[in-house]
Design a protein around this motif. Structure first.
Motif, PDB file in Angstrom:
ATOM      1  N   GLY A  18      11.044  18.350   0.045  1.00 52.53           N
ATOM      2  CA  GLY A  18       9.778  17.810   0.538  1.00 52.53           C
ATOM      3  C   GLY A  18       8.775  17.562  -0.563  1.00 52.53           C
ATOM      4  O   GLY A  18       7.887  16.708  -0.422  1.00 52.53           O
ATOM      5  N   ASN A  19       8.874  18.293  -1.670  1.00 54.50           N
ATOM      6  CA  ASN A  19       7.920  18.119  -2.774  1.00 54.50           C
ATOM      7  C   ASN A  19       8.004  16.732  -3.388  1.00 54.50           C
ATOM      8  O   ASN A  19       7.049  16.259  -3.988  1.00 54.50           O
ATOM      9  CB  ASN A  19       8.153  19.168  -3.866  1.00 54.50           C
ATOM     10  CG  ASN A  19       7.635  20.526  -3.456  1.00 54.50           C
ATOM     11  OD1 ASN A  19       6.769  20.638  -2.590  1.00 54.50           O
ATOM     12  ND2 ASN A  19       8.154  21.562  -4.083  1.00 54.50           N
ATOM     13  N   ALA A  20       9.117  16.082  -3.258  1.00 55.97           N
ATOM     14  CA  ALA A  20       9.280  14.753  -3.844  1.00 55.97           C
ATOM     15  C   ALA A  20       8.687  13.672  -2.951  1.00 55.97           C
ATOM     16  O   ALA A  20       8.669  12.517  -3.335  1.00 55.97           O
ATOM     17  CB  ALA A  20      10.768  14.478  -4.066  1.00 55.97           C
ATOM     18  N   ALA A  21       8.189  14.058  -1.764  1.00 63.74           N
ATOM     19  CA  ALA A  21       7.685  13.057  -0.819  1.00 63.74           C
ATOM     20  C   ALA A  21       6.184  13.264  -0.576  1.00 63.74           C
ATOM     21  O   ALA A  21       5.540  14.087  -1.216  1.00 63.74           O
ATOM     22  CB  ALA A  21       8.471  13.176   0.488  1.00 63.74           C
ATOM     23  N   ALA A  22       5.689  12.525   0.370  1.00 68.36           N
ATOM     24  CA  ALA A  22       4.259  12.583   0.717  1.00 68.36           C
ATOM     25  C   ALA A  22       3.926  13.913   1.384  1.00 68.36           C
ATOM     26  O   ALA A  22       4.806  14.673   1.783  1.00 68.36           O
ATOM     27  CB  ALA A  22       3.923  11.417   1.651  1.00 68.36           C
ATOM     28  N   ASP A  23       2.600  14.157   1.518  1.00 68.82           N
ATOM     29  CA  ASP A  23       2.130  15.415   2.101  1.00 68.82           C
ATOM     30  C   ASP A  23       2.647  15.623   3.514  1.00 68.82           C
ATOM     31  O   ASP A  23       2.993  16.739   3.902  1.00 68.82           O
ATOM     32  CB  ASP A  23       0.591  15.462   2.110  1.00 68.82           C
ATOM     33  CG  ASP A  23       0.029  15.649   0.707  1.00 68.82           C
ATOM     34  OD1 ASP A  23       0.800  16.105  -0.170  1.00 68.82           O
ATOM     35  OD2 ASP A  23      -1.156  15.343   0.503  1.00 68.82           O
ATOM     36  N   GLU A  24       2.699  14.543   4.316  1.00 73.62           N
ATOM     37  CA  GLU A  24       3.172  14.682   5.697  1.00 73.62           C
ATOM     38  C   GLU A  24       4.640  15.119   5.723  1.00 73.62           C
ATOM     39  O   GLU A  24       5.046  15.942   6.536  1.00 73.62           O
ATOM     40  CB  GLU A  24       3.035  13.356   6.460  1.00 73.62           C
ATOM     41  CG  GLU A  24       1.625  12.925   6.689  1.00 73.62           C
ATOM     42  CD  GLU A  24       1.348  11.579   6.040  1.00 73.62           C
ATOM     43  OE1 GLU A  24       2.301  10.849   5.686  1.00 73.62           O
ATOM     44  OE2 GLU A  24       0.172  11.269   5.881  1.00 73.62           O
ATOM     45  N   VAL A  25       5.445  14.576   4.849  1.00 77.55           N
ATOM     46  CA  VAL A  25       6.875  14.936   4.787  1.00 77.55           C
ATOM     47  C   VAL A  25       7.009  16.383   4.339  1.00 77.55           C
ATOM     48  O   VAL A  25       7.831  17.136   4.869  1.00 77.55           O
ATOM     49  CB  VAL A  25       7.638  13.980   3.846  1.00 77.55           C
ATOM     50  CG1 VAL A  25       9.072  14.431   3.673  1.00 77.55           C
ATOM     51  CG2 VAL A  25       7.575  12.562   4.368  1.00 77.55           C
ATOM     52  N   ASP A  27       4.847  18.826   4.808  1.00 78.69           N
ATOM     53  CA  ASP A  27       4.476  19.674   5.948  1.00 78.69           C
ATOM     54  C   ASP A  27       5.586  19.690   6.996  1.00 78.69           C
ATOM     55  O   ASP A  27       5.893  20.730   7.582  1.00 78.69           O
ATOM     56  CB  ASP A  27       3.164  19.173   6.573  1.00 78.69           C
ATOM     57  CG  ASP A  27       1.966  19.411   5.670  1.00 78.69           C
ATOM     58  OD1 ASP A  27       2.060  20.291   4.778  1.00 78.69           O
ATOM     59  OD2 ASP A  27       0.944  18.712   5.861  1.00 78.69           O
ATOM     60  N   ALA A  28       6.199  18.556   7.244  1.00 79.86           N
ATOM     61  CA  ALA A  28       7.294  18.473   8.222  1.00 79.86           C
ATOM     62  C   ALA A  28       8.493  19.303   7.756  1.00 79.86           C
ATOM     63  O   ALA A  28       9.136  19.997   8.560  1.00 79.86           O
ATOM     64  CB  ALA A  28       7.697  17.024   8.442  1.00 79.86           C
ATOM     65  N   ALA A  29       8.783  19.262   6.455  1.00 79.53           N
ATOM     66  CA  ALA A  29       9.910  20.041   5.919  1.00 79.53           C
ATOM     67  C   ALA A  29       9.644  21.534   6.079  1.00 79.53           C
ATOM     68  O   ALA A  29      10.549  22.307   6.427  1.00 79.53           O
ATOM     69  CB  ALA A  29      10.140  19.684   4.451  1.00 79.53           C
ATOM     70  N   GLU A  30       8.381  21.955   5.855  1.00 77.79           N
ATOM     71  CA  GLU A  30       8.059  23.378   6.011  1.00 77.79           C
ATOM     72  C   GLU A  30       8.180  23.804   7.467  1.00 77.79           C
ATOM     73  O   GLU A  30       8.769  24.840   7.771  1.00 77.79           O
ATOM     74  CB  GLU A  30       6.656  23.653   5.493  1.00 77.79           C
ATOM     75  CG  GLU A  30       6.316  25.132   5.535  1.00 77.79           C
ATOM     76  CD  GLU A  30       4.948  25.429   4.955  1.00 77.79           C
ATOM     77  OE1 GLU A  30       4.466  26.541   5.198  1.00 77.79           O
ATOM     78  OE2 GLU A  30       4.360  24.556   4.288  1.00 77.79           O
ATOM     79  N   ARG A  31       7.655  22.981   8.392  1.00 78.01           N
ATOM     80  CA  ARG A  31       7.764  23.315   9.825  1.00 78.01           C
ATOM     81  C   ARG A  31       9.235  23.313  10.261  1.00 78.01           C
ATOM     82  O   ARG A  31       9.660  24.154  11.028  1.00 78.01           O
ATOM     83  CB  ARG A  31       6.947  22.326  10.650  1.00 78.01           C
ATOM     84  CG  ARG A  31       5.444  22.574  10.567  1.00 78.01           C
ATOM     85  CD  ARG A  31       4.686  21.782  11.626  1.00 78.01           C
ATOM     86  NE  ARG A  31       4.960  20.354  11.622  1.00 78.01           N
ATOM     87  CZ  ARG A  31       4.287  19.465  10.881  1.00 78.01           C
ATOM     88  NH1 ARG A  31       3.307  19.845  10.104  1.00 78.01           N
ATOM     89  NH2 ARG A  31       4.603  18.179  10.936  1.00 78.01           N
TER      90      ARG A  31
END
Length: 163
Positions: A18-25, A27-31
């Motif tokens: 997820g770190n390689a993508a936008a903030d929304e991605v 957050d989605a990866a963490e959830r």
């Protein structure tokens, strides 16, 4: 066996992706990492169960189980009780082997209690043998070395749960 390090490893992998993508991605990866934890734990338990079954198949007389204690899986190896071997079918009476041609015979005076003599006569008659032949067979049998014990084998035991 603690499953938490494996769950944390997956969370770390999702966070890195997820770190390689936008903030929304991100957050989605963490959830998502928290949402898949129950499925991941169940998948790890299934993998442990399959591993235990493979190890059990390769070991003779040992069953490996996965048990849950306090929510944590344990691999437990138990020896399988081998049932006693079924008694062999009774052999038909065998007359004593004839003596070697150059072997002589000896005479023995045997004193038996009357009750034992009667039993020997009854058993010999029931087997169609003379008392002398029955006694020779009994003595020969008593002097033979005992056969090596045989180990009975059984089928594989499978235990566990299904969903």
């Amino acid at each position: 066996m603690e499953l938490t390090p494996y769950v944390e490893s997956l969370r770390g992998s999702l966070a890195s992706a997820g770190n390689a993508a936008a903030d929304e991605v991100r957050d989605a990866a963490e959830r998502l990492s928290y949402a898949v934890e129950p499925s991941l734990r169940l998948t790890l338990l299934e993998a442990l169960g399959d591993a235990a079954a493979e190890v059990t198949a390769q070991l003779d007389g040992v069953v490996v189980d996965v048990r849950l204690r306090g929510g944590q899986p344990e691999l437990v190896a138990d020896e399988v009780a081998v049932p006693p071997a079924a008694p062999a079918a009774p052999q038909p009476p065998q007359p004593p082997a004839p003596p070697e041609p150059d072997e002589g015979t000896s005479r023995v005076s045997l004193r038996l209690p009357e009750t034992l003599k009667v039993k020997v006569e009854e058993v010999a008659a029931a087997e169609g043998m003379s008392v002398n032949a029955w006694l020779i067979r009994a003595v020969t049998h008593a002097l033979e070395p005992a056969p090596a014990p045989r180990r009975a084998t059984t089928g594989r035991r499978i235990t566990g749960w299904v969903r």
